[in-house]
Design an enzyme around this catalytic site. Structure first.
Site, PDB file in Angstrom:
ATOM      1  N   CYS A  67      -2.879   4.497  -3.087  1.00 47.69           N
ATOM      2  CA  CYS A  67      -2.771   5.661  -2.187  1.00 47.69           C
ATOM      3  C   CYS A  67      -1.369   6.090  -1.814  1.00 47.69           C
ATOM      4  CB  CYS A  67      -3.529   5.368  -0.899  1.00 47.69           C
ATOM      5  SG  CYS A  67      -5.288   5.262  -1.164  1.00 47.69           S
ATOM      6  N   PHE A  88      -1.611  -5.846  -5.682  1.00 47.91           N
ATOM      7  CA  PHE A  88      -0.616  -5.105  -4.885  1.00 47.91           C
ATOM      8  C   PHE A  88      -0.542  -5.608  -3.453  1.00 47.91           C
ATOM      9  CE2 PHE A  88      -2.613  -2.096  -1.915  1.00 47.91           C
ATOM     10  CZ  PHE A  88      -3.944  -2.143  -2.309  1.00 47.91           C
TER      11      PHE A  88
HETATM   12  C1  UDX Z   1      -3.656   2.261   2.427  1.00 47.23           C
HETATM   13  C2  UDX Z   1      -3.880   2.668   3.887  1.00 47.23           C
HETATM   14  O1  UDX Z   1      -3.526   1.570   4.755  1.00 47.23           O
HETATM   15  C3  UDX Z   1      -5.330   3.075   4.098  1.00 47.23           C
HETATM   16  O2  UDX Z   1      -5.502   3.548   5.434  1.00 47.23           O
HETATM   17  C4  UDX Z   1      -5.681   4.187   3.119  1.00 47.23           C
HETATM   18  O3  UDX Z   1      -7.039   4.566   3.262  1.00 47.23           O
HETATM   19  C5  UDX Z   1      -5.408   3.743   1.689  1.00 47.23           C
HETATM   20  O4  UDX Z   1      -4.039   3.319   1.577  1.00 47.23           O
HETATM   21  P1  UDX Z   1      -4.177   0.088   0.984  1.00 47.23           P
HETATM   22  O5  UDX Z   1      -3.481   0.791  -0.147  1.00 47.23           O
HETATM   23  O6  UDX Z   1      -5.483  -0.552   0.717  1.00 47.23           O
HETATM   24  O7  UDX Z   1      -4.442   1.110   2.191  1.00 47.23           O
HETATM   25  O8  UDX Z   1      -3.202  -1.054   1.522  1.00 47.23           O
HETATM   26  P2  UDX Z   1      -2.244  -1.321   2.762  1.00 47.23           P
HETATM   27  O9  UDX Z   1      -2.734  -2.501   3.490  1.00 47.23           O
HETATM   28  O10 UDX Z   1      -1.982  -0.110   3.543  1.00 47.23           O
HETATM   29  O11 UDX Z   1      -0.915  -1.784   2.014  1.00 47.23           O
HETATM   30  C6  UDX Z   1      -0.218  -0.925   1.108  1.00 47.23           C
HETATM   31  C7  UDX Z   1       0.980  -1.621   0.516  1.00 47.23           C
HETATM   32  O12 UDX Z   1       2.002  -1.835   1.492  1.00 47.23           O
HETATM   33  C8  UDX Z   1       0.670  -3.017  -0.050  1.00 47.23           C
HETATM   34  O13 UDX Z   1       1.366  -3.186  -1.262  1.00 47.23           O
HETATM   35  C9  UDX Z   1       1.175  -3.952   1.023  1.00 47.23           C
HETATM   36  O14 UDX Z   1       1.471  -5.227   0.543  1.00 47.23           O
HETATM   37  C10 UDX Z   1       2.409  -3.195   1.488  1.00 47.23           C
HETATM   38  N1  UDX Z   1       2.860  -3.552   2.848  1.00 47.23           N
HETATM   39  C11 UDX Z   1       2.030  -3.357   3.912  1.00 47.23           C
HETATM   40  C12 UDX Z   1       4.147  -4.013   3.047  1.00 47.23           C
HETATM   41  O15 UDX Z   1       4.921  -4.178   2.105  1.00 47.23           O
HETATM   42  N2  UDX Z   1       4.568  -4.300   4.330  1.00 47.23           N
HETATM   43  C13 UDX Z   1       3.766  -4.106   5.409  1.00 47.23           C
HETATM   44  O16 UDX Z   1       4.217  -4.375   6.538  1.00 47.23           O
HETATM   45  C14 UDX Z   1       2.459  -3.635   5.200  1.00 47.23           C
END
Ligand code: UDX
Length: 458
Positions: free
Chosen positions: A275, A337
């Site tokens: 996303c 991821f």
């Molecule tokens: C995201 C949104 O959170 C969600 O609301 C939307 O519907 C879809 O996109 P998702 O892609 O499932 O969800 O994962 P998310 O938990 O948001 O993490 C995204 C990425 O950011 C991951 O690679 C995660 O490891 C990274 N991340 C997250 C960080 O590097 N640091 C953080 O503090 C949080």
């Protein structure tokens, strides 16, 4: 059995499957059907081995499948029989022609709209569940009303905010449910019907309504804001590495300011997932198409910092390992991821694996859930890559370990045993800051966290 409503979802993916399973679970009075053009996917939803891994999903699907939740490939028949249709088909980034690499590819959406129009014999409410550019509902409406028949369609926007790995929790107890509608009497009536569905288990004050364009835009903006926080903290992590500041300490101090908040401030090797990048590029494209170049540049930089972060990680590895990786064996701990999912879309591991192979390193990839996807992602890449589930076996004989995914199991491994089995000097690059760096250093590793001073024996 007579059901109160017949609800359909077109698209049995990461959003459609779990969301409709939750509706069926919470609302036994409705018949819920999920259809997809892909028969293999539907067969998987009907089997013991669901096509996606989400904690808690198996239990919910097993409890309601065959009772009021059905998976089918009979799209046309199901369209005819339903009153409310969620559309959750994929909207990947367009890879050709105008807007390539930025705009959303709406071909599946448009085909679906035409199919709904063709098969409908009664009035229907159409709910946009896929993330879409602002004003897609308008295009959908135009296609739906361009028929000679008298059927009436109301199009609603109801973006899904669930995150992978916590989908069931997010669906069961959402921060909010957002429903956008036309502000016409019929639009508002349709909106109220959808509110009623969610009100079966979500508190009313958490179900918010807005105009349809605000709803569509909010989905892109929340993802852009979340990603922006990660890029912000990652840009400061790079500065910490140069200045002896510690990113965890900085993030804690910053996040305790209640105006900022402490979520999404974990520095990492980069964000991934299906996303964030897609939605930001979509936002950038929309801004540009309205001539808002400064706004577009601002958001595009969030993605640029993320790309830089991955390259920066590789360059750190290269410089730490005496400026050559040729023939060195590197073990990637994790390929998903993020933790608790087998999904590897836009995973930083993909970029980093490819770059390390370019530097002629040998790779061993380990992950508890994502090895099949990793093999697909890296298929056809020339270089030596092996895959193994066991982290001990994977790291044996390696020169370095690079943590790509914050799987909890990695934090609790016997690192003394791992150290003994590795080539020396042994390096650990912790792309998620999940390991006990001091302890690893004491064992003998040269440790390179993100945004903290390295601990080396040189
Ligand atoms: C995201 C949104 O959170 C969600 O609301 C939307 O519907 C879809 O996109 P998702 O892609 O499932 O969800 O994962 P998310 O938990 O948001 O993490 C995204 C990425 O950011 C991951 O690679 C995660 O490891 C990274 N991340 C997250 C960080 O590097 N640091 C953080 O503090 C949080």
């Amino acid at each position: 059995m007579m059901f109160e409503k017949r609800i359909l979802c077109i698209g049995a993916g990461y959003v459609g499957g779990p969301t409709l399973a939750m509706i069926a679970y919470k609302c036994p009075q409705y018949k819920v059907t999920v259809v997809d053009i892909n028969p293999t996917r539907i067969a998987q939803w009907n089997s013991d081995d669901l096509p996606i891994y989400e904690p808690g999903l198996d239990e919910i699907v097993k409890a309601v499948r065959g009772r009021n939740l059905f998976f089918s490939t009979e799209i046309e028949k199901e369209i005819k029989e339903s009153e409310i249709i969620f559309v959750s088909v994929n909207t990947p980034t367009k890879m050709f022609g105008v807007g390539a690499g930025m705009a959303a590819d709406l071909q599946h959406w448009e085909k679906t709209a035409r199919q709904i129009r063709k098969c409908s014999e009664s009035d229907k409410i159409i709910v946009e569940k896929s993330t879409l550019p602002v004003k897609t509902a308008l295009a959908m409406e135009r296609i739906l009303i361009s028929s000679d028949n008298e059927i009436h369609f109301d199009v609603l926007s109801n973006p899904e905010f669930l995150a992978e790995g916590t989908a069931i929790k997010d669906l069961e107890d959402p921060d909010r449910v957002l429903i956008g509608s036309r502000e016409t009497p019929s639009g508002l009536k349709a909106r109220d019907q959808l509110v009623e569905i969610y009100a079966n288990w979500v508190q009313r004050e958490r179900i918010i309504t807005s105009n349809i364009w605000s709803s569509e835009l909010s989905k892109l903006v929340v993802n852009a804001f979340l990603a922006q926080r990660i890029s912000s903290i990652n840009s400061i992590a790079a500065l910490c590495e140069k200045t002896d500041a510690d990113i965890t300490e900085v993030a804690r101090a910053v996040g305790m300011d209640s105006r900022v908040g402490n979520k999404f401030l974990n520095a990492s090797v980069a964000f991934g997932g299906s996303c964030f990048k897609k939605d930001i590029m979509n936002l950038v494209y929309i801004c540009r198409s309205y001539g808002l170049d400064e706004a577009a540049d601002y958001w595009e930089d969030v993605v640029k910092i993320n790309d830089y972060q991955k390259e920066h990680f590789v360059l750190n590895m290269l410089s730490a390992m005496f400026n050559t990786l040729v023939g060195k064996k590197i073990c990637l701990f994790g390929f998903a991821f993020k933790a608790n999912t087998g999904d590897t879309r836009e995973s930083p591991g993909i970029f980093i694996a490819k770059r390390l192979i370019e530097e002629r390193a040998e790779l061993v990839i380990t992950d508890p859930k994502a090895l099949n996807n990793a093999m697909i992602d890296l298929e056809g890449i020339e270089g030596k890559i092996t895959y193994a589930e066991d982290p001990y076996e994977s790291s044996a004989g390696c020169d370095a370990i690079a943590v790509m995914t914050e799987w909890e199991i990695y934090a609790n491994l016997d690192f003394e045993k791992i150290y003994r089995s590795m080539a020396k000097p042994a390096f650990i690059f912790d792309g998620r800051n999940i390991l006990d760096h001091k302890r690893l250093f004491e064992i003998g590793f040269n440790v390179f966290p993100i945004g903290k001073p390295a601990l080396t024996h040189f």
